[in-house]
Design a protein around this motif. Structure first.
Motif, mmCIF file in Angstrom:
data_model
loop_
_atom_site.group_PDB
_atom_site.id
_atom_site.type_symbol
_atom_site.label_atom_id
_atom_site.label_comp_id
_atom_site.label_asym_id
_atom_site.label_seq_id
_atom_site.Cartn_x
_atom_site.Cartn_y
_atom_site.Cartn_z
ATOM 1 N N VAL A 103 0.826 -1.207 0.000
ATOM 2 C CA VAL A 103 0.000 0.000 0.000
ATOM 3 C C VAL A 103 0.859 1.256 0.000
ATOM 4 O O VAL A 103 0.525 2.264 -0.629
ATOM 5 C CB VAL A 103 -0.954 -0.004 1.224
ATOM 6 N N ASP B 20 -6.710 0.718 -2.200
ATOM 7 C CA ASP B 20 -7.152 -0.450 -1.430
ATOM 8 C C ASP B 20 -7.516 -1.635 -2.314
ATOM 9 O O ASP B 20 -7.466 -2.778 -1.880
ATOM 10 C CB ASP B 20 -8.377 -0.089 -0.567
ATOM 11 N N THR B 113 -11.916 -5.510 3.458
ATOM 12 C CA THR B 113 -10.966 -4.553 4.021
ATOM 13 C C THR B 113 -10.978 -3.217 3.283
ATOM 14 O O THR B 113 -10.372 -2.252 3.738
ATOM 15 C CB THR B 113 -9.523 -5.104 3.956
ATOM 16 N N ILE B 114 -11.648 -3.166 2.131
ATOM 17 C CA ILE B 114 -11.646 -1.929 1.343
ATOM 18 C C ILE B 114 -12.602 -0.934 1.971
ATOM 19 O O ILE B 114 -13.786 -1.225 2.159
ATOM 20 C CB ILE B 114 -12.056 -2.210 -0.118
#
Lengths: 127, 227
Positions: A103, B20, B113-114
Motif C-alpha cells: 500500500v 485499497d 478490508t476496502i
C-alpha cells in the motif's frame, strides 16, 4: 514495446512449438530428457530413474527454469502460455510484497499517478 | 442522473478504490510483476496468472494506451483486463473445489478490508473492466477462437459499445458521437469525454432502474463536456 526474440527466446519458442504437448505430461514421461543448462531438449530414448531426476518438472518447465523463471511459478507460466497460445520471449520478474508495504510502495503510487497506461493491475474494488 | 450525493468526493473515492483495491501490478517498462501479500496462497496464484497474461500481452503486442482518446482508452483497458481476467478465471476453474472455495473466501475477506465508505459507484466503475471484459474476450474466443483475441490486441475495439456487443466489434461497427454545443462566452472547456454505455450500465446495475442489456442495445454514441 515489441522486441526481437533473442537466441534463448528463439529456443523457447521452438520448445513451445515442438514440445509443448509432450512437456505437459512430461513429469510422468521418462522418455524425454532435457539438458537443463542449455534448455535443449533431446528425444533420446533414455529412461531416467527417480534418483537421476533432479526435479518433478517436465521438459518444458525445466527449460523455462533454465531461462530464468522461478521454479515455483512455472506451472502458472505454462498455463497462461497455453491459454493464449503464446510463449514468453523472456522471463518476467515476480515479487510478492507484504500488504502494508504494498500500500505504501512507490510502485503503487507510480501506478496511480501514471497516465501513460503502460501498467496494468488486478483490482477487486467492491462487493 | 442522481448517481451520487451532492457532497460526494470523486477524487477521494477513486484513490481509495485504487489504493485499497489493487492486488497485483504489472509494470510494462520493467517487465515486473508485483503481487500484494507474501502468503503465496490461491488468491495470489490466480492474481499471478492475471499479471502473467499482461506479460504476454506486453511482449507480443504493441499496447499503447491512449488516455486522450477517451472512448478507445476505455475500450482498450477493458480488453486488456478482460483478457487477463479471462485467463485467471480459467486457471481458477482448473483448481479443485476446495481451492476454489478458499479463493472466494480470501477474496471476500480482501474486499471486506476496502474502505469504500458505502460507495458503490466508483468501486463498480473501477472494477468494470474486470467484470465486463472477460465476457467480451470469452465471446471472441467462442466465435472465432483465441486468434480473435490476438487480432483484438493488434487492432483494439474503439468504444465501450463494441465491448458490450462483441458482434459490433467483429463487424467493425463504430459508435457515432454527437456534436456538443459551442461554449458560451466566458466558458472554458476543462474536459471532454463520454459516459459510454458502460458507466450508466454499471450505475444502473446498482440502482436497478434499467437493465444493462437495454442500455447496450439503445446506445449508439454520447459525448460530454465539463464547462
Amino acid at each position: 514495446m515489441k522486441r526481437s526474440p533473442s537466441l534463448a527466446t528463439g529456443l523457447l519458442g521452438l520448445l513451445a512449438l515442438g514440445l509443448l504437448g509432450a512437456a505437459c505430461s512430461a513429469a510422468d514421461d521418462p522418455v524425454l530428457e532435457t539438458d537443463v543448462a542449455t534448455g535443449e531438449a533431446t528425444s533420446q530414448a533414455t529412461v531416467s530413474t527417480p534418483a537421476e531426476t533432479p526435479s518433478e518438472l517436465g521438459v518444458y518447465e525445466q527449460a523455462l527454469v533454465a531461462l530464468g523463471w522461478d521454479e515455483e511459478w512455472v506451472d502458472l507460466v505454462v498455463f497462461a502460455e497455453e491459454a493464449r497460445e503464446l510463449a514468453f520471449e523472456r522471463p518476467v520478474a515476480i515479487e510478492f510484497i507484504r500488504d502494508e508495504e504494498f500500500v505504501s510502495s512507490d510502485d503503487l503510487a507510480e501506478f496511480i499517478g501514471d497516465d501513460s497506461m503502460s501498467r496494468s493491475s488486478r483490482q477487486s474494488c467492491g462487493p | 442522473m442522481n448517481l451520487v450525493d451532492a457532497d460526494y468526493s470523486l477524487a477521494q473515492n477513486v484513490n481509495v478504490g485504487l489504493e485499497d483495491g489493487v492486488i497485483g501490478l504489472y509494470g510494462g517498462s520493467g517487465e515486473r510483476i508485483i503481487v500484494r501479500g507474501a502468503e503465496k496462497n490461491v488468491l495470489q496464484r490466480v492474481t499471478l496468472v492475471h499479471e502473467l497474461t499482461h506479460g504476454l500481452q506486453d511482449q507480443h503486442f504493441e499496447l499503447t494506451y491512449r488516455w486522450h482518446e477517451v472512448h478507445a482508452g476505455s475500450a482498450l483497458l477493458t480488453l486488456i483486463e478482460g483478457d487477463a481476467e479471462s485467463v485467471a478465471n480459467a486457471y481458477l476453474a482448473s483448481l479443485s473445489d476446495a481451492e476454489q472455495v478458499t479463493y472466494w473466501e480470501l477474496l471476500d475477506a480482501f474486499v471486506a478490508t476496502i474502505d469504500a465508505a458505502g460507495d458503490v459507484f466508483i468501486p463498480t466503475l473501477l472494477s468494470a473492466p474486470y467484470t465486463i471484459g472477460p465476457h467480451f474476450v470469452d465471446a471472441l474466443i467462442a466465435i472465432e477462437g483465441v486468434q480473435a483475441v490476438h487480432e483484438a490486441l493488434r487492432a483494439p475495439p474503439t468504444s465501450d459499445e463494441q465491448i458490450l456487443a462483441p458482434a459490433r466489434f467483429l463487424s467493425n461497427e463504430t459508435a457515432r458521437y454527437p456534436a456538443l454545443p459551442r461554449p458560451r462566452s466566458g466558458e472554458q472547456v476543462l474536459g471532454r469525454g463520454t459516459l459510454g454505455p458502460k458507466s450508466p450500465c454499471s450505475a444502473s446495475s446498482q440502482r436497478g432502474s434499467t437493465s444493462c442489456r437495454r442500455w447496450t442495445r439503445s446506445w449508439a454514441g454520447a459525448a460530454t463536456r465539463t464547462p
